[in-house]
Design a protein around this motif. Structure first.
Motif, PDB file in Angstrom:
ATOM      1  N   SER B 154       1.034  -0.965   4.502  1.00 35.41           N
ATOM      2  CA  SER B 154       0.599  -0.924   5.883  1.00 35.41           C
ATOM      3  C   SER B 154       1.205   0.298   6.545  1.00 35.41           C
ATOM      4  O   SER B 154       2.353   0.655   6.288  1.00 35.41           O
ATOM      5  CB  SER B 154       1.054  -2.216   6.566  1.00 35.41           C
ATOM      6  OG  SER B 154       1.091  -2.055   7.948  1.00 35.41           O
ATOM      7  N   LYS B 155       0.430   0.949   7.379  1.00 33.59           N
ATOM      8  CA  LYS B 155       0.910   2.165   8.015  1.00 33.59           C
ATOM      9  C   LYS B 155       0.972   1.956   9.522  1.00 33.59           C
ATOM     10  O   LYS B 155      -0.018   1.559  10.141  1.00 33.59           O
ATOM     11  CB  LYS B 155      -0.022   3.334   7.683  1.00 33.59           C
ATOM     12  CG  LYS B 155       0.562   4.669   8.076  1.00 33.59           C
ATOM     13  CD  LYS B 155      -0.386   5.793   7.718  1.00 33.59           C
ATOM     14  CE  LYS B 155       0.230   7.131   8.060  1.00 33.59           C
ATOM     15  NZ  LYS B 155      -0.723   8.228   8.002  1.00 33.59           N
ATOM     16  N   SER B 156       2.144   2.175  10.077  1.00 41.36           N
ATOM     17  CA  SER B 156       2.317   2.067  11.520  1.00 41.36           C
ATOM     18  C   SER B 156       2.959   3.358  12.000  1.00 41.36           C
ATOM     19  O   SER B 156       4.094   3.654  11.640  1.00 41.36           O
ATOM     20  CB  SER B 156       3.197   0.864  11.829  1.00 41.36           C
ATOM     21  OG  SER B 156       3.730   0.983  13.118  1.00 41.36           O
ATOM     22  N   LYS B 159       5.213   5.509   9.703  1.00 44.99           N
ATOM     23  CA  LYS B 159       5.974   4.679   8.783  1.00 44.99           C
ATOM     24  C   LYS B 159       5.058   3.900   7.838  1.00 44.99           C
ATOM     25  O   LYS B 159       4.090   3.291   8.263  1.00 44.99           O
ATOM     26  CB  LYS B 159       6.813   3.709   9.603  1.00 44.99           C
ATOM     27  CG  LYS B 159       7.992   3.165   8.867  1.00 44.99           C
ATOM     28  CD  LYS B 159       8.944   2.465   9.819  1.00 44.99           C
ATOM     29  CE  LYS B 159       8.256   1.331  10.531  1.00 44.99           C
ATOM     30  NZ  LYS B 159       8.941   0.888  11.729  1.00 44.99           N
ATOM     31  N   SER B 161       4.938   0.824   5.042  1.00 45.05           N
ATOM     32  CA  SER B 161       5.682  -0.344   4.580  1.00 45.05           C
ATOM     33  C   SER B 161       4.852  -1.074   3.554  1.00 45.05           C
ATOM     34  O   SER B 161       3.631  -1.101   3.639  1.00 45.05           O
ATOM     35  CB  SER B 161       5.978  -1.305   5.722  1.00 45.05           C
ATOM     36  OG  SER B 161       6.584  -0.639   6.785  1.00 45.05           O
ATOM     37  N   TYR B 163       4.322  -4.861   2.058  1.00 45.23           N
ATOM     38  CA  TYR B 163       4.598  -6.254   2.371  1.00 45.23           C
ATOM     39  C   TYR B 163       4.119  -7.161   1.250  1.00 45.23           C
ATOM     40  O   TYR B 163       3.172  -6.834   0.541  1.00 45.23           O
ATOM     41  CB  TYR B 163       3.853  -6.685   3.646  1.00 45.23           C
ATOM     42  CG  TYR B 163       4.384  -6.080   4.911  1.00 45.23           C
ATOM     43  CD1 TYR B 163       5.415  -6.694   5.608  1.00 45.23           C
ATOM     44  CD2 TYR B 163       3.834  -4.907   5.418  1.00 45.23           C
ATOM     45  CE1 TYR B 163       5.896  -6.149   6.781  1.00 45.23           C
ATOM     46  CE2 TYR B 163       4.318  -4.350   6.595  1.00 45.23           C
ATOM     47  CZ  TYR B 163       5.337  -4.978   7.265  1.00 45.23           C
ATOM     48  OH  TYR B 163       5.819  -4.440   8.419  1.00 45.23           O
ATOM     49  N   ARG B 172       8.439  -8.191   4.329  1.00 44.34           N
ATOM     50  CA  ARG B 172       8.508  -6.778   3.992  1.00 44.34           C
ATOM     51  C   ARG B 172       9.202  -6.607   2.647  1.00 44.34           C
ATOM     52  O   ARG B 172      10.280  -7.149   2.424  1.00 44.34           O
ATOM     53  CB  ARG B 172       9.263  -6.016   5.081  1.00 44.34           C
ATOM     54  CG  ARG B 172       9.271  -4.522   4.842  1.00 44.34           C
ATOM     55  CD  ARG B 172       9.912  -3.771   5.967  1.00 44.34           C
ATOM     56  NE  ARG B 172       9.066  -3.750   7.148  1.00 44.34           N
ATOM     57  CZ  ARG B 172       9.534  -3.937   8.382  1.00 44.34           C
ATOM     58  NH1 ARG B 172      10.797  -4.181   8.579  1.00 44.34           N
ATOM     59  NH2 ARG B 172       8.724  -3.902   9.400  1.00 44.34           N
ATOM     60  N   LYS B 174       9.341  -3.361   1.175  1.00 48.40           N
ATOM     61  CA  LYS B 174       9.942  -2.030   1.185  1.00 48.40           C
ATOM     62  C   LYS B 174       9.383  -1.268   2.375  1.00 48.40           C
ATOM     63  O   LYS B 174       8.203  -1.348   2.682  1.00 48.40           O
ATOM     64  CB  LYS B 174       9.587  -1.313  -0.130  1.00 48.40           C
ATOM     65  CG  LYS B 174       9.999   0.143  -0.196  1.00 48.40           C
ATOM     66  CD  LYS B 174      11.399   0.308  -0.719  1.00 48.40           C
ATOM     67  CE  LYS B 174      11.768   1.789  -0.805  1.00 48.40           C
ATOM     68  NZ  LYS B 174      13.136   1.988  -1.302  1.00 48.40           N
ATOM     69  N   GLU B 175      10.279  -0.553   3.013  1.00 45.34           N
ATOM     70  CA  GLU B 175       9.817   0.319   4.088  1.00 45.34           C
ATOM     71  C   GLU B 175      10.489   1.652   3.857  1.00 45.34           C
ATOM     72  O   GLU B 175      11.667   1.699   3.519  1.00 45.34           O
ATOM     73  CB  GLU B 175      10.246  -0.254   5.432  1.00 45.34           C
ATOM     74  CG  GLU B 175       9.860   0.620   6.593  1.00 45.34           C
ATOM     75  CD  GLU B 175      10.310  -0.009   7.904  1.00 45.34           C
ATOM     76  OE1 GLU B 175       9.694  -1.002   8.291  1.00 45.34           O
ATOM     77  OE2 GLU B 175      11.273   0.476   8.485  1.00 45.34           O
ATOM     78  N   SER B 176       9.760   2.694   3.977  1.00 42.98           N
ATOM     79  CA  SER B 176      10.394   3.965   3.679  1.00 42.98           C
ATOM     80  C   SER B 176       9.937   5.076   4.600  1.00 42.98           C
ATOM     81  O   SER B 176       8.754   5.293   4.792  1.00 42.98           O
ATOM     82  CB  SER B 176      10.138   4.370   2.241  1.00 42.98           C
ATOM     83  OG  SER B 176      10.822   5.562   1.969  1.00 42.98           O
ATOM     84  N   GLU B 177      10.929   5.743   5.130  1.00 46.63           N
ATOM     85  CA  GLU B 177      10.640   6.929   5.925  1.00 46.63           C
ATOM     86  C   GLU B 177      10.300   8.083   4.991  1.00 46.63           C
ATOM     87  O   GLU B 177       9.594   8.991   5.352  1.00 46.63           O
ATOM     88  CB  GLU B 177      11.859   7.303   6.784  1.00 46.63           C
ATOM     89  CG  GLU B 177      12.195   6.299   7.866  1.00 46.63           C
ATOM     90  CD  GLU B 177      11.250   6.346   9.049  1.00 46.63           C
ATOM     91  OE1 GLU B 177      10.529   7.357   9.193  1.00 46.63           O
ATOM     92  OE2 GLU B 177      11.227   5.373   9.823  1.00 46.63           O
ATOM     93  N   THR B 180       6.829   9.172   4.239  1.00 43.11           N
ATOM     94  CA  THR B 180       6.005   9.714   5.310  1.00 43.11           C
ATOM     95  C   THR B 180       5.196  10.861   4.765  1.00 43.11           C
ATOM     96  O   THR B 180       5.658  11.672   4.004  1.00 43.11           O
ATOM     97  CB  THR B 180       6.828  10.202   6.501  1.00 43.11           C
ATOM     98  OG1 THR B 180       7.801  11.070   5.994  1.00 43.11           O
ATOM     99  CG2 THR B 180       7.405   9.053   7.263  1.00 43.11           C
TER     100      THR B 180
END
Lengths: 328, 646, 153
Positions: B154-156, B159, B161, B163, B172, B174-177, B180
């Motif tokens: 998912s893109k916000s 960012k 992520s 899920y 979640r 993994k979330e990664s900067e 980008t």
């Protein structure tokens, strides 16, 4: 229940407030003439004629005897609330943005805008001095907005000892109302202009509304954030009701800046949140422009909103409002 | 119709020819470099040469012509020599045998070709072998979820992520900067997450989404594509630098595991004359189902150029000639290729199905009075449907009538049946692995969805649903459920319908159940509709592409009941992580279905336990919040009273 | 005297007879009047009865007409209902039912059917949803050991 729609202003609303008993509603708008209404039937009781520009703010005294207004015509006025005549006019060098009576109306303040070499100030007056000397009475205290900022909204703190003031840069200050000293500050309260501050009826907390698309609940002493209510549009006004621990947010983007075809006209809702759980409970639609000002009825049984569309909508809650609870 | 445009210059074709036989460019095939020599100086250099020549010749029976030992200004030898063997073969023998060869107790000799040495020398010091051990990397842990859960990206804002979809909620993973980048894509089977920014492509994978590999395409990456079995990566740069001698590198084909650059192609984007927008349908290179071949149309030569992916060579060194070819499509399950040739008076329009690599014609069918066409393979490769515009003779444009020619590939002589629509058709879709088809037909305001089925080689109309507000057909990957979606589109030719989703049940395979609509879901402003890979969930997205506010993601059950509603600011969309084809055989699946009843109770109990635990956790969380708040309030009020007394 | 007496008596008798006749005539007249009144009353009542009956008939006719119209519209509703996706399977039953029922009955029948159909659809959705979910989970369970073996290799 169907809301009562108050037609009386031909321009955008700026502030609406109920008196302490809740039988009267006061409204100010960009059309120079504040109005007072009966809340039980929406009938207009009178108008306050005398300002020469947008009236940004107003506040009725606790006993509903006097009304304090501030205007873009560079003046603040005190009115005989019942007769609708101006008692005093305080000339300023810039627009008057926010104003309020202290709890017992012994004091009052209003703020002036930053403009043409004028810095933004909060001017505090003693009512007794004003009674004797009239509009020539000098303020008992003048507090300049910290830094280059501008006061945009302010309320009296507990026991009238402090004034909580929000600024255009998103900072909130707690100011000593007798010395002017900064007692506390939350410089990162918001990242955008603070458009409204309203205290809870027990004066333990206050709620903010900001252009940064959020609204927050603060400890009135420490100025620390207790709760956050995020939205996806600028918030112009927010109010607390301790009756069911709810908060209501009003705001919205100007129709012009909404590019999508998907959003319908009239989609400018008042959003209700559970104050404690920070969860959105529901929305009340109706306005055809952003909501500029919003207030709970003092008994918690209804609310009123004033919009950019020039209407005030006076709502009585349905039974479902009282029945509904998020299970916990 | 998809337009593909390739620029194949004469000299390019020539250089292709030269590439077919890989030869070393140096011409030093009989020379060998040997490392690990002892450090000697002066006279002993000559002596060393003699010893080496004797050893080499004696040990491996090869001819040694000369041995050159380079020396520095002081006459001291480097620990290195160059050996000229009698022939290329001798050199090869030496390179293979002379590895870690003990000259004496403390010196071991290793031989390598001069070309390899060159590579070693030119490799920069700071080279980081990311690709190393890539083979050994774990890429399938996400498939091992006990609860059979799927992931999505998912893109916000900026960012990204990943899920886990947990039915009524999400988690979640993994979330990664560091991901980008304006662009991202799951690989075809979901093993990798590929992100790209500027000239760099990063490939992430494994349980923690580690960086597996990096690719660099000079000029900046415009679009990427991954081959069906994930062996190859294709990148396109709209601004690839062009040199006179340099080979074209607009499009590069890479091998993902080795990082090897397999081949590159020149490519010119064709812009629409109407609006200046690219008319190019990506991908440009079309892969056969098993990654064996890729192909593209060469319009000027009226042929399909088919390349063998492994060797990067043109298949049998000659293109597949198809006069007037306009479009083609690979079968998703066989190395079959269907080609479309439009009508060119007096020659009729033609659909030809070839089998590759032998170039046999499996079927060919001619059509008259036709316009544009598109080819749709059914996902198990059993059928091909050619959607062909009909037009009256000598008329430039048709009256909107469309015929659908359906070829049955698994039957002898590939029989073909057809059905027609008298009104324009805006969408066509096969039921995945099924025998049913759906079309959207009619003018915008009176659109019908019509369902057809191929029953023992004959096509029958199942049902027509009138007045649907849809512009997209989204079949569940399991088949049976078909969603008629009205979604916002960036394409101005597709009328935008405001996020309405009609769930239609076409009945079980082989049953006589009527086609019925099950439910209607709405998601205001939605522009994306995506089934999860198992066909249990449908995701709808309202993204910032169309909306400024109220963007978000909704997840529905397979029959259109809402499960999740996430408001996400700056929402750029979601993409389910694809799954590889199942390891179960058709028989396995049949057996699973047959014994399903034995597991039902267990699944139901699991679901209930999940529901209860989610609920109690949530209630617990709320209770805590209330307690905390009450504590805060009462403390405040006490404090207030104290102050008031003073 | 006797003659006078006789004459007297005669005249008396005559008078009496006359009086008697008069009374009778009076009585007759009265009776005739009464009869006339009664007859008029009766006629009036009859006329009233007739008109009442006509009215009643008209009322019944109108009611019947209205019921017919109502039933017609109810039948039309029923028709749309059985032509709809949910109503399709009630077609045979509905046609039979409709003959027995009045408009209100038909409407109630439709509402019942819709409720039934909604419940049916709901349970169909339930069972489809579960069937798909369970099948995928069961498949996954069988695939897991294969995947794990592949991962090890």
């Amino acid at each position: 229940m169907k809301p009562i729609i108050l037609h009386g202003h031909d321009r955008a609303l700026t502030t609406i407030k109920f008196n302490l008993e809740g039988d009267l509603l006061f409204s100010s708008s960009k059309d120079k003439t504040p109005c007072v209404w009966f809340t039980h039937n929406g009938e207009r009781l009178g108008t306050y004629i005398g300002h020469g520009g947008t009236v940004w703010c107003l506040d009725p005294s606790y006993d509903s005897k006097q009304l304090l207004t501030g205007s873009a015509d560079n003046s603040a006025k005190i009115w005989d609330l019942e007769r609708g005549v101006a008692l005093h006019t305080f000339e300023t060098q810039s627009a008057v943005r926010t104003s309020a009576w202290s709890f017992g109306a012994q004091r009052f303040f209003f703020s002036t805008d930053k403009a043409r070499g004028q810095i933004s100030e909060l001017r505090i007056f003693d009512s007794s001095a004003v009674r004797q000397e009239g509009a020539s009475a000098r303020p008992s205290l003048v507090i300049a907005a910290p830094g280059e900022s501008k006061f945009t909204s302010a309320v009296w703190g507990p026991l009238d000892n402090t004034i909580i003031a929000g600024c255009d840069n998103g900072a909130i200050y707690s100011l000593d109302s007798t010395t002017g000293r900064i007692l506390g500050e939350n410089l990162s309260a918001h990242t955008g202009l603070i458009s409204d501050l309203q205290a809870s009826s027990d004066l333990t907390m206050f709620i903010s509304a900001s252009k940064d698309q959020s609204s927050k609940l603060f400890d009135i002493d420490s100025l620390s954030v207790i709760k956050t209510y995020p939205t996806d549009r600028p918030v112009n006004s927010a109010a607390i009701s301790l009756h069911k621990n709810r908060v209501v947010l009003g705001g919205g983007q100007e129709a012009m800046s909404v590019t999508t075809t998907a959003s319908k006209a009239g989609k400018f809702e008042a959003r209700f949140f559970d104050m404690i759980l920070e969860e959105e409970l529901g929305r009340v639609k109706g306005h055809f422009g952003p909501i500029n000002t919003i207030a709970f009825h003092p008994d918690g049984h209804g609310f009123a909103s004033g919009g950019e569309d020039g209407y005030v909508r006076l709502h009585q809650f349905d039974q479902s409002y009282f029945d509904f609870n998020i299970p916990h | 119709l998809h337009h593909r445009s390739f620029r194949c210059e004469e000299d390019f074709a020539m250089s292709q020819e030269a590439r077919e036989k890989p030869v070393l460019a140096t011409g030093f095939q009989s020379f060998v470099g040997v490392t690990g020599l002892p450090e000697v100086g002066g006279e002993r250099v000559g002596k060393l040469k003699g010893v080496l020549a004797k050893i080499f010749a004696a040990n491996w029976q090869i001819t040694i012509v000369t041995i050159t030992v380079p020396v520095d200004a002081a006459g001291n030898a480097f620990k290195f020599c160059i050996v000229e063997c009698g022939s290329k073969e001798d050199a090869e023998i030496m390179i293979s045998k002379c590895q870690e060869f003990p000259l004496d107790k403390s010196h071991k000799l290793s031989a390598s070709s001069l070309d390899d040495l060159q590579k070693i020398i030119t490799t920069p010091e700071d080279f980081s072998p990311v690709q190393e051990n890539f083979h050994a990397r774990e890429t399938m842990s996400w498939l091992l979820s006990d609860a059979c859960e799927d992931q999505y990206l998912s893109k916000s804002g900026r960012k990204l992520s990943v899920y886990w979809n947990k039915k009524k909620t999400h988690l979640r993973a993994k979330e990664s900067e560091s991901w980008t980048g304006s662009q991202y894509k799951w690989s075809t089977r979901g093993s990798y997450l590929i992100t790209w920014l500027g000239e760099d492509i990063s490939v992430w994978g494994g349980a923690k989404f580690d960086l597996f590999a990096k690719f660099h395409h000079p000029g900046g990456i415009g679009l990427i594509d991954v081959s069906p079995c994930e062996r190859y990566l294709v990148t396109w740069s709209p601004k690839a630098p062009k040199g006179q001698d340099q080979e074209p590198q607009d499009i590069i084909v890479w091998e993902i595991l080795t990082g090897e650059r397999k081949r590159s192609f020149p490519f010119e984007l064709r812009l629409s004359e109407a609006n200046g927008q690219p008319v190019q349908a990506w991908p440009v290179l079309n892969w056969s189902f098993d990654d064996t071949y890729y192909a593209f149309i060469d319009r000027e030569e009226s042929c399909i150029r088919i390349y063998v992916a492994e060797s990067s060579a043109l298949l049998d060194r000659k293109p597949l000639k198809v006069d007037g070819i306009e479009d083609f499509a690979w079968s998703p399950t066989d190395n079959y290729l269907a080609a479309w040739t439009p009508e060119q008076d007096p020659a009729p329009a033609r659909v030809t199905i070839f089998s590759i690599p032998k170039r046999l014609t499996l079927s060919v069918k001619n059509f008259f009075n036709t316009g544009a066409a598109s080819l749709h393979w059914q996902s198990s490769g059993d059928y091909l449907c050619a959607q062909i515009e009909r037009r009256a003779k000598n008329k430039k444009s048709g009256d909107g009538a469309v015929s659908f020619e359906v070829f049955s590939l698994r039957e002898k002589l590939v029989p073909c049946d057809h059905f027609e629509s008298k009104v324009p058709v805006s969408a066509f879709a096969w039921e995945p692995a099924g025998t049913r088809m759906a079309i959207l037909a009619g003018e915008t305001n009176s659109l019908s969805a019509v369902f057809y089925e191929l029953k023992s080689h004959k096509i029958v109309e199942l049902r027509s649903l009138p007045k649907v507000s849809a512009n997209t057909i989204a079949w569940s990957p399991r088949g049976r459920i078909c969603v008629l979606a009205g979604v916002n589109s960036l394409n101005p030719n597709i009328p935008s319908v405001n996020g309405a989703f009609l769930f239609v049940d076409v009945g079980d395979v082989g049953s006589t159940e009527a086609v019925t609509s099950l439910s209607q879901a709405t998601h205001e402003g939605a522009s994306l509709v995506q089934w999860d890979p198992t066909g249990r969930y449908l995701a709808t997205c309202a993204t910032t592409q169309h909306l400024k506010e109220d963007t978000g993601l909704r997840i529905w059950t397979s029959v259109g009941r809402i499960l999740q509603n996430h408001k996400i600011s700056m929402f750029g969309g979601m993409h389910w992580r694809p799954r590889p084809p199942t390891l179960l055989t058709a028989e396995d699946i049949k057996a699973v279905k047959a014994t399903l009843s034995s597991s039902i109770k267990r699944f139901a109990a699991e679901d209930q336990a999940d529901d209860v635990s989610v609920e109690t956790e949530e209630l617990e969380r709320r209770r805590r919040l209330f307690e905390q708040f009450e504590e805060f309030r009462s403390k405040k009020l006490q404090q207030f009273e104290l102050q008031a007394e003073q | 005297d006797e003659h006078r007496e006789i004459l007297n008596r005669k005249s008396i008798i005559e008078k009496r007879m006359k009086a008697l006749e008069d009374v009778e005539a009076e009585q007759q007249q009265q009776e005739a009047r009464k009869r006339k009144i009664k007859q008029a009353e009766e006629e009036k009542a009859e006329a009233e009865r007739i008109s009442r009956e006509a009215e009643e008939r008209e009322r019944i006719r109108q009611a019947r007409e209205q019921a017919k119209v109502l039933k017609q519209s109810a039948l039309a509703e029923l028709d749309t209902f059985i032509k709809s996706d949910v109503g399709a399977k009630y077609r045979v039953e509905a046609t039979k039912e409709a003959q027995k029922l009045d408009a209100e009955g038909i409407r109630k029948y439709i509402t019942d059917c819709v409720a039934r159909a909604r419940a049916d659809l709901d349970s169909k959705l339930d069972s489809l949803e579960k069937q798909f979910d369970y099948e995928e989970r069961a498949k996954h369970e069988h695939e897991l050991p294969l995947l794990k073996a592949l991962k090890k290799a």
